[in-house]
Design a protein around this motif. Structure first.
Motif, PDB file in Angstrom:
ATOM      1  N   THR A  11       0.821  -1.202   0.000  1.00 33.75           N
ATOM      2  CA  THR A  11       0.000   0.000   0.000  1.00 33.75           C
ATOM      3  C   THR A  11       0.857   1.253   0.000  1.00 33.75           C
ATOM      4  O   THR A  11       0.495   2.257  -0.598  1.00 33.75           O
ATOM      5  CB  THR A  11      -0.932  -0.003   1.221  1.00 33.75           C
ATOM      6  N   LEU A  12       2.004   1.174   0.675  1.00 34.82           N
ATOM      7  CA  LEU A  12       2.844   2.354   0.799  1.00 34.82           C
ATOM      8  C   LEU A  12       3.838   2.513  -0.347  1.00 34.82           C
ATOM      9  O   LEU A  12       4.593   3.473  -0.371  1.00 34.82           O
ATOM     10  CB  LEU A  12       3.610   2.307   2.137  1.00 34.82           C
ATOM     11  N   SER A  13       3.853   1.584  -1.298  1.00 38.07           N
ATOM     12  CA  SER A  13       4.748   1.741  -2.441  1.00 38.07           C
ATOM     13  C   SER A  13       4.203   2.820  -3.365  1.00 38.07           C
ATOM     14  O   SER A  13       2.984   2.981  -3.493  1.00 38.07           O
ATOM     15  CB  SER A  13       4.876   0.412  -3.194  1.00 38.07           C
ATOM     16  N   PRO A  14       5.089   3.573  -4.018  1.00 38.42           N
ATOM     17  CA  PRO A  14       4.634   4.658  -4.905  1.00 38.42           C
ATOM     18  C   PRO A  14       3.681   4.178  -5.993  1.00 38.42           C
ATOM     19  O   PRO A  14       2.691   4.849  -6.292  1.00 38.42           O
ATOM     20  CB  PRO A  14       5.943   5.198  -5.497  1.00 38.42           C
ATOM     21  N   VAL A  15       3.972   3.021  -6.590  1.00 37.18           N
ATOM     22  CA  VAL A  15       3.110   2.506  -7.658  1.00 37.18           C
ATOM     23  C   VAL A  15       1.731   2.186  -7.122  1.00 37.18           C
ATOM     24  O   VAL A  15       0.705   2.523  -7.746  1.00 37.18           O
ATOM     25  CB  VAL A  15       3.754   1.267  -8.312  1.00 37.18           C
ATOM     26  N   ALA A  16       1.696   1.530  -5.961  1.00 38.93           N
ATOM     27  CA  ALA A  16       0.398   1.170  -5.380  1.00 38.93           C
ATOM     28  C   ALA A  16      -0.397   2.411  -4.997  1.00 38.93           C
ATOM     29  O   ALA A  16      -1.612   2.477  -5.222  1.00 38.93           O
ATOM     30  CB  ALA A  16       0.607   0.276  -4.158  1.00 38.93           C
ATOM     31  N   ALA A  21      -5.174   5.594  -6.250  1.00 37.69           N
ATOM     32  CA  ALA A  21      -5.667   6.972  -6.120  1.00 37.69           C
ATOM     33  C   ALA A  21      -6.876   7.215  -7.018  1.00 37.69           C
ATOM     34  O   ALA A  21      -7.097   6.527  -8.022  1.00 37.69           O
ATOM     35  CB  ALA A  21      -4.548   7.957  -6.471  1.00 37.69           C
ATOM     36  N   ASP A  22      -7.651   8.214  -6.636  1.00 40.24           N
ATOM     37  CA  ASP A  22      -8.774   8.673  -7.456  1.00 40.24           C
ATOM     38  C   ASP A  22      -8.227   9.239  -8.769  1.00 40.24           C
ATOM     39  O   ASP A  22      -7.077   9.682  -8.843  1.00 40.24           O
ATOM     40  CB  ASP A  22      -9.539   9.755  -6.681  1.00 40.24           C
ATOM     41  N   LYS A  26      -4.706  11.048  -9.644  1.00 42.46           N
ATOM     42  CA  LYS A  26      -3.791  10.479 -10.633  1.00 42.46           C
ATOM     43  C   LYS A  26      -3.349  11.533 -11.647  1.00 42.46           C
ATOM     44  O   LYS A  26      -2.175  11.612 -12.016  1.00 42.46           O
ATOM     45  CB  LYS A  26      -4.456   9.311 -11.357  1.00 42.46           C
ATOM     46  N   LEU A  27      -4.295  12.345 -12.117  1.00 45.43           N
ATOM     47  CA  LEU A  27      -3.949  13.410 -13.061  1.00 45.43           C
ATOM     48  C   LEU A  27      -2.977  14.402 -12.435  1.00 45.43           C
ATOM     49  O   LEU A  27      -2.028  14.869 -13.087  1.00 45.43           O
ATOM     50  CB  LEU A  27      -5.216  14.124 -13.526  1.00 45.43           C
ATOM     51  N   VAL A  28      -3.225  14.734 -11.166  1.00 42.99           N
ATOM     52  CA  VAL A  28      -2.323  15.648 -10.457  1.00 42.99           C
ATOM     53  C   VAL A  28      -0.926  15.054 -10.371  1.00 42.99           C
ATOM     54  O   VAL A  28       0.080  15.724 -10.654  1.00 42.99           O
ATOM     55  CB  VAL A  28      -2.876  15.952  -9.050  1.00 42.99           C
ATOM     56  N   MET A  29      -0.859  13.766  -9.998  1.00 40.60           N
ATOM     57  CA  MET A  29       0.436  13.107  -9.869  1.00 40.60           C
ATOM     58  C   MET A  29       1.168  13.052 -11.208  1.00 40.60           C
ATOM     59  O   MET A  29       2.372  13.336 -11.290  1.00 40.60           O
ATOM     60  CB  MET A  29       0.257  11.698  -9.315  1.00 40.60           C
ATOM     61  N   LEU A  30       0.457  12.676 -12.265  1.00 33.16           N
ATOM     62  CA  LEU A  30       1.076  12.602 -13.584  1.00 33.16           C
ATOM     63  C   LEU A  30       1.591  13.967 -14.037  1.00 33.16           C
ATOM     64  O   LEU A  30       2.700  14.085 -14.576  1.00 33.16           O
ATOM     65  CB  LEU A  30       0.073  12.055 -14.603  1.00 33.16           C
ATOM     66  N   GLY A  31       0.780  15.004 -13.815  1.00 36.36           N
ATOM     67  CA  GLY A  31       1.202  16.351 -14.185  1.00 36.36           C
ATOM     68  C   GLY A  31       2.449  16.778 -13.438  1.00 36.36           C
ATOM     69  O   GLY A  31       3.373  17.376 -14.021  1.00 36.36           O
ATOM     70  N   GLY A 175      -6.732   6.706   1.553  1.00 34.06           N
ATOM     71  CA  GLY A 175      -6.982   7.993   0.919  1.00 34.06           C
ATOM     72  C   GLY A 175      -6.022   9.061   1.401  1.00 34.06           C
ATOM     73  O   GLY A 175      -5.544   9.893   0.611  1.00 34.06           O
ATOM     74  N   ILE A 176      -5.719   9.050   2.706  1.00 32.00           N
ATOM     75  CA  ILE A 176      -4.791  10.037   3.252  1.00 32.00           C
ATOM     76  C   ILE A 176      -3.380   9.800   2.707  1.00 32.00           C
ATOM     77  O   ILE A 176      -2.649  10.737   2.370  1.00 32.00           O
ATOM     78  CB  ILE A 176      -4.810  10.005   4.785  1.00 32.00           C
ATOM     79  N   ALA A 177      -2.975   8.533   2.611  1.00 34.58           N
ATOM     80  CA  ALA A 177      -1.659   8.215   2.077  1.00 34.58           C
ATOM     81  C   ALA A 177      -1.532   8.684   0.631  1.00 34.58           C
ATOM     82  O   ALA A 177      -0.511   9.263   0.232  1.00 34.58           O
ATOM     83  CB  ALA A 177      -1.411   6.706   2.167  1.00 34.58           C
ATOM     84  N   GLU A 178      -2.567   8.449  -0.174  1.00 41.55           N
ATOM     85  CA  GLU A 178      -2.556   8.911  -1.567  1.00 41.55           C
ATOM     86  C   GLU A 178      -2.467  10.433  -1.628  1.00 41.55           C
ATOM     87  O   GLU A 178      -1.730  10.997  -2.452  1.00 41.55           O
ATOM     88  CB  GLU A 178      -3.814   8.437  -2.286  1.00 41.55           C
ATOM     89  N   ALA A 179      -3.229  11.085  -0.730  1.00 36.26           N
ATOM     90  CA  ALA A 179      -3.241  12.545  -0.719  1.00 36.26           C
ATOM     91  C   ALA A 179      -1.862  13.099  -0.364  1.00 36.26           C
ATOM     92  O   ALA A 179      -1.355  14.024  -1.015  1.00 36.26           O
ATOM     93  CB  ALA A 179      -4.289  13.047   0.270  1.00 36.26           C
ATOM     94  N   LEU A 180      -1.237  12.539   0.651  1.00 37.15           N
ATOM     95  CA  LEU A 180       0.085  13.010   1.062  1.00 37.15           C
ATOM     96  C   LEU A 180       1.137  12.710   0.010  1.00 37.15           C
ATOM     97  O   LEU A 180       2.100  13.471  -0.154  1.00 37.15           O
ATOM     98  CB  LEU A 180       0.471  12.376   2.398  1.00 37.15           C
ATOM     99  N   PHE A 181       0.947  11.618  -0.723  1.00 35.27           N
ATOM    100  CA  PHE A 181       1.878  11.285  -1.795  1.00 35.27           C
ATOM    101  C   PHE A 181       1.840  12.351  -2.894  1.00 35.27           C
ATOM    102  O   PHE A 181       2.859  12.699  -3.481  1.00 35.27           O
ATOM    103  CB  PHE A 181       1.544   9.905  -2.366  1.00 35.27           C
ATOM    104  N   ALA A 182       0.653  12.879  -3.171  1.00 36.43           N
ATOM    105  CA  ALA A 182       0.535  13.962  -4.157  1.00 36.43           C
ATOM    106  C   ALA A 182       1.316  15.191  -3.701  1.00 36.43           C
ATOM    107  O   ALA A 182       1.998  15.850  -4.496  1.00 36.43           O
ATOM    108  CB  ALA A 182      -0.934  14.308  -4.379  1.00 36.43           C
ATOM    109  N   THR A 183       1.226  15.518  -2.422  1.00 37.18           N
ATOM    110  CA  THR A 183       1.992  16.653  -1.892  1.00 37.18           C
ATOM    111  C   THR A 183       3.482  16.397  -2.000  1.00 37.18           C
ATOM    112  O   THR A 183       4.255  17.298  -2.355  1.00 37.18           O
ATOM    113  CB  THR A 183       1.619  16.897  -0.418  1.00 37.18           C
TER     114      THR A 183
END
Length: 230
Positions: A11-16, A21-22, A26-31, A175-183
């Protein structure tokens, strides 16, 4: 083997985190990843360009101050694309235009020489620093884009809580982990961009100072020659 540990590791891997992610996140991360790649491409190319330019400018100026024939030097360096060479060419061209007539306006010639070479310096600095605005934009915008992904991910987590009617960590954490990953990706893109922008701005300023010194020295040389004109 502990199955709980494996699930957490996946779950904590970047790919996962990206795959879970929503689509908005995902669009935010890709950008942000694309912005980071673009930033590093600019950093590597600009660093090499500034270093090469300063080295070749120093060589050009050493050769210039050793020459006794400005016209011959101009013919030899006519095809050079160095900033110093173009400033030099602007001065020579203005000199020829201003001294072509029978009578020479010395004060007007000096003023036109200064204006011509000053404009050439400004153009060279503008051309050299063309891509710095991209670094400035990424450095200032990327953290807020990542923050947008964070806010969206946290909103999604609250929605999951409402749907599951369960506020346990297992429901909220993904969801929180995905959100923090975007930051984190936003900061990963922004920090190098800000550092590079400040560093390269300093480098461009040094190039500009060198061009101005060369232009002033060349202007002085032409001014002395102007005094000898009859």
């Amino acid at each position: 083997m502990n199955p709980v540990f494996n699930m957490e590791s996946a779950t904590l891997s970047p790919v996962a985190l990206f795959l879970q992610a929503d689509w908005v996140v995902k669009l935010v991360m890709l950008g942000l990843v694309l912005a980071s790649i673009w930033t590093w491409a600019i950093i590597l190319s600009f660093s090499a360009r500034v270093r090469r330019t300063r080295k070749e400018m120093a060589k050009f100026e050493r050769e210039f101050w050793k020459t006794d024939d400005i016209d011959a030097f101009h013919r030899a360096k006519a095809d050079s694309d160095l900033p110093s060479a173009r400033v030099f060419a602007a001065g020579v061209q203005e000199w020829r235009r201003s001294t072509a007539g029978k009578s020479i306006d010395r004060d007007g010639t000096r003023e036109r020489l200064a204006t011509s070479m000053g404009a050439a310096v400004a153009l060279e600095v503008e051309t050299l620093s063309d891509r710095l605005n991209i670094l400035a934009t990424v450095g200032s915008v990327a953290p807020f884009v990542g923050l947008f992904g964070t806010v969206w991910g946290i909103m999604r987590s609250f929605t999951s809580i409402a749907q599951a009617q369960n506020s346990s960590l297992a429901v909220v954490a993904p969801g929180i982990a995905e959100a923090l990953f975007a930051t984190a990706i936003g900061l990963f893109a922004a920090i190098p961009a800000v550092i590079a922008y400040n560093r390269f701005s300093h480098g461009v300023n040094k190039v500009e100072a060198g061009l101005n010194r060369f232009a002033d020295g060349f202007h002085t040389t032409l001014s002395r020659q102007l005094d000898d004109e009859r």
